[in-house]
Scaffold this motif. Structure first.
Motif, mmCIF file in Angstrom:
data_model
loop_
_atom_site.group_PDB
_atom_site.id
_atom_site.type_symbol
_atom_site.label_atom_id
_atom_site.label_comp_id
_atom_site.label_asym_id
_atom_site.label_seq_id
_atom_site.Cartn_x
_atom_site.Cartn_y
_atom_site.Cartn_z
ATOM 1 N N SER A 86 -6.800 -0.491 1.746
ATOM 2 C CA SER A 86 -6.076 -1.562 1.062
ATOM 3 C C SER A 86 -5.928 -2.791 1.960
ATOM 4 O O SER A 86 -6.088 -3.929 1.514
ATOM 5 C CB SER A 86 -4.699 -1.048 0.628
ATOM 6 O OG SER A 86 -3.932 -2.096 0.067
ATOM 7 N N GLU A 140 -6.268 5.455 2.507
ATOM 8 C CA GLU A 140 -6.055 4.492 1.419
ATOM 9 C C GLU A 140 -5.306 3.255 1.919
ATOM 10 O O GLU A 140 -5.575 2.132 1.494
ATOM 11 C CB GLU A 140 -5.263 5.172 0.295
ATOM 12 C CG GLU A 140 -5.053 4.295 -0.926
ATOM 13 C CD GLU A 140 -6.351 3.858 -1.575
ATOM 14 O OE1 GLU A 140 -6.379 2.756 -2.149
ATOM 15 O OE2 GLU A 140 -7.348 4.608 -1.478
ATOM 16 N N SER A 189 0.808 -1.214 0.000
ATOM 17 C CA SER A 189 0.000 0.000 0.000
ATOM 18 C C SER A 189 0.842 1.265 0.000
ATOM 19 O O SER A 189 0.376 2.313 -0.416
ATOM 20 C CB SER A 189 -0.924 0.003 1.221
ATOM 21 O OG SER A 189 -0.164 0.023 2.398
ATOM 22 N N SER A 233 -9.381 -4.563 2.446
ATOM 23 C CA SER A 233 -10.158 -4.830 1.236
ATOM 24 C C SER A 233 -10.853 -6.181 1.361
ATOM 25 O O SER A 233 -10.315 -7.119 1.963
ATOM 26 C CB SER A 233 -9.246 -4.816 0.011
ATOM 27 O OG SER A 233 -8.274 -5.837 0.106
#
Length: 521
Positions: free
Chosen positions: A41, A37, A12, A44
């Motif tokens: 990640s 983010e 990531s 997920s």
């Protein structure tokens, strides 16, 4: 778990536009969007992980991350989102002090490593991120469904406390604190398991437990490298002295009073998250034959029951072997009338005595395990009815003799006299090689088997303590709580491995004596 987070983190954080000074591995970014983010990640394809974005005081973007079912959603709404989404005017310094001084949550911790954030989220504590802040904030709002405190099913008793440990470490530690109220009760926490991150707590009383014992336990626990810990037996097999012995060298219990009694004698207790069974070390062979109820009733009754346990321990181990040896090699030891009766009952049996004994013992063990695994409503009925029907049918069919059914039944009852289930399993396992020795060498084989067991017990250690202490080596002062249970006013000293720290557990000379000053009612 940290190792797995670092793997995900390496994926990531490899962004081509990031050209600043490299951050320490696993540290959060200075940029809010990059932090979000990175979490998205890592989580997920995790539908139970919630990313709740909002505007902090109408000025800065913020996000709270938590797992459904592990966090207190009502607390998040009431104590975090509701006050923080109000468009109240705050100066910059007040905003930077947030949330240690602004959020109405008792346990708020600042975290700057991504692995610590993942650990907090997995434990049920939400992580709060907001724009302009390099660190995240772990909010103590963990809440999940817990089993209530119930009576231990494996260690039931007539007198004594009716509560047992459960799968929650927080409840288990509070039960110990409620009984032992001194600050000398120490609890060292650690996490074991790369994927499960199971919390393990080492409990002891400072000043009673020997420091070398605590250091050794800590070192053995820290050496465990495994994917996950699901039950305390994982740890027991990893830290015991002799893993190939059938005898347990660590005591397991789900009773807080038993754990506290051992803590007061200088032993250590290991609590494991997710199981009601804790581990106690060091122990001796005689610890397996002592029940918590021995100390909750009068010493004469406790002594009688304890002596009865030792007698039935020998019966459980040796009765089938003695029956096979006498019938196969030493018929002259049986009175003539009884020998004729046994011969008449075995006249139609086609198998020798050892095959007959093995057949019945294996069947009895299978019925006992079936009764344990089946639902409670039918387990007891199946085991009892199965034993009666199969035993009667086997006798009528001529597969076994009636005396053998009696011997196996008495042996099974004797094995239930052992208060510790795992010690009883060791005796049940040794019963089979003892029968084979008696079938080949008679009473000589039984004596050889007993000698081998005693030699093995003498060689065992439980964290450095002899397994047969205080008999081998002999310590006369500690015999008052071995074969018999002395009155409480006589047991004024602790076991030898804590004696040099705090020898006396009570004031000497507390024997009741009404003629010496005590008033008669």
């Amino acid at each position: 778990m940290i190792r797995n987070v670092n793997k995900l983190l390496s994926k990531s954080k490899k962004q081509p536009e990031q050209k600043n000074v490299p951050k320490p591995q696993g540290a959060l970014y200075e940029n809010f969007d990059q932090n979000v983010e990175a979490f998205r990640s890592i989580y997920s394809k995790c539908s139970d992980v919630v990313f709740r974005s909002f505007v902090l005081f109408g000025k800065k973007r913020a996000m709270i991350i938590y797992i459904e079912g592990l966090s207190d959603i009502k607390g998040i709404d009431e104590y975090v989102l509701s006050p923080l989404m109000q468009e109240t005017v705050f100066d910059i310094e007040a905003l930077n002090e947030f949330p240690e001084n602004k959020v109405p949550v008792s346990n708020v911790k600042r975290v700057n490593m991504l692995a610590d954030c993942i650990e907090s989220i997995s434990s049920g504590n939400p992580i709060l991120l907001y724009e302009g802040e390099n660190d995240g904030f772990s909010l103590g709002l963990a809440k999940w469904e817990k089993r209530g405190i119930e009576e231990p099913s494996a260690e039931a008793g007539i007198r004594g406390p009716r509560e047992g440990f459960n799968e929650s470490l927080q409840i288990s530690t509070s039960q110990l604190r409620r009984i032992i109220k001194t600050p000398a009760l120490k609890m060292q926490s650690m996490k074991i398991g790369n994927y499960t991150g199971t919390r393990v707590i080492l409990v002891y009383i400072d000043g009673l437990a020997e420091k070398t014992l605590i250091n050794e336990l800590t070192n053995r626990l820290n050496r465990i490298k495994i994917d996950g810990i699901l039950e305390s037996n994982y740890i027991e097999e990893m830290i015991e002295d002799n893993p190939y012995s059938p005898f347990p060298q660590i005591l397991s219990t789900e009773r807080p009073d038993t754990a506290c009694a051992n803590l007061l004698e200088g032993r250590a207790v290991i609590l494991v998250e997710g199981t009601p069974f804790c581990l106690i070390a060091p122990i001796s062979f005689f610890s397996m034959l002592q029940s918590h109820e021995d100390y909750y009733q009068r010493f004469m009754v406790s002594t009688f029951i304890r002596l009865l346990r030792y007698v039935f321990l020998g019966i459980s181990l040796l009765l089938p072997s003695l029956y096979v040896a006498i019938l196969s090699f030493h018929q002259e030891m049986v009175p003539g009338t009884l020998l004729l009766s046994i011969s008449a009952s075995r006249e139609a049996v086609p198998f020798p005595a050892v095959v007959e004994a093995l057949l019945m013992e294996i069947t009895f063990e299978a019925l006992r395990e079936a009764g344990v695994r089946l639902p409670k409503q039918v387990g007891a009925a199946v085991s009892i009815v199965g034993a009666l029907v199969i035993g009667q049918a086997a006798v009528q069919a001529g597969l076994v003799s009636a005396p053998m059914v009696i011997v196996v039944a008495i042996t099974g009852i004797a094995s239930f006299m052992i208060p510790r289930y795992f010690a009883g399993i060791a005796i049940r396992l040794l019963r089979f090689p003892m029968m084979l020795l008696s079938a080949t060498l008679g009473l000589l084989g039984i004596m050889m088997g007993i000698i081998a067991i005693v030699i093995h017990l003498c060689s065992l250690r439980s964290f450095g303590e002899p397994y047969l202490a205080p008999v081998a080596p002999l310590k006369r002062k500690e015999l008052k709580d071995l074969l018999w249970r002395s009155p409480w006013w006589m047991m004024d000293t602790r076991p030898h491995f804590t004696g040099e720290f705090d020898l006396y557990r009570q004031t000497a000379g507390q024997k009741p004596n009404p003629q010496n000053g005590d008033e008669k009612v």
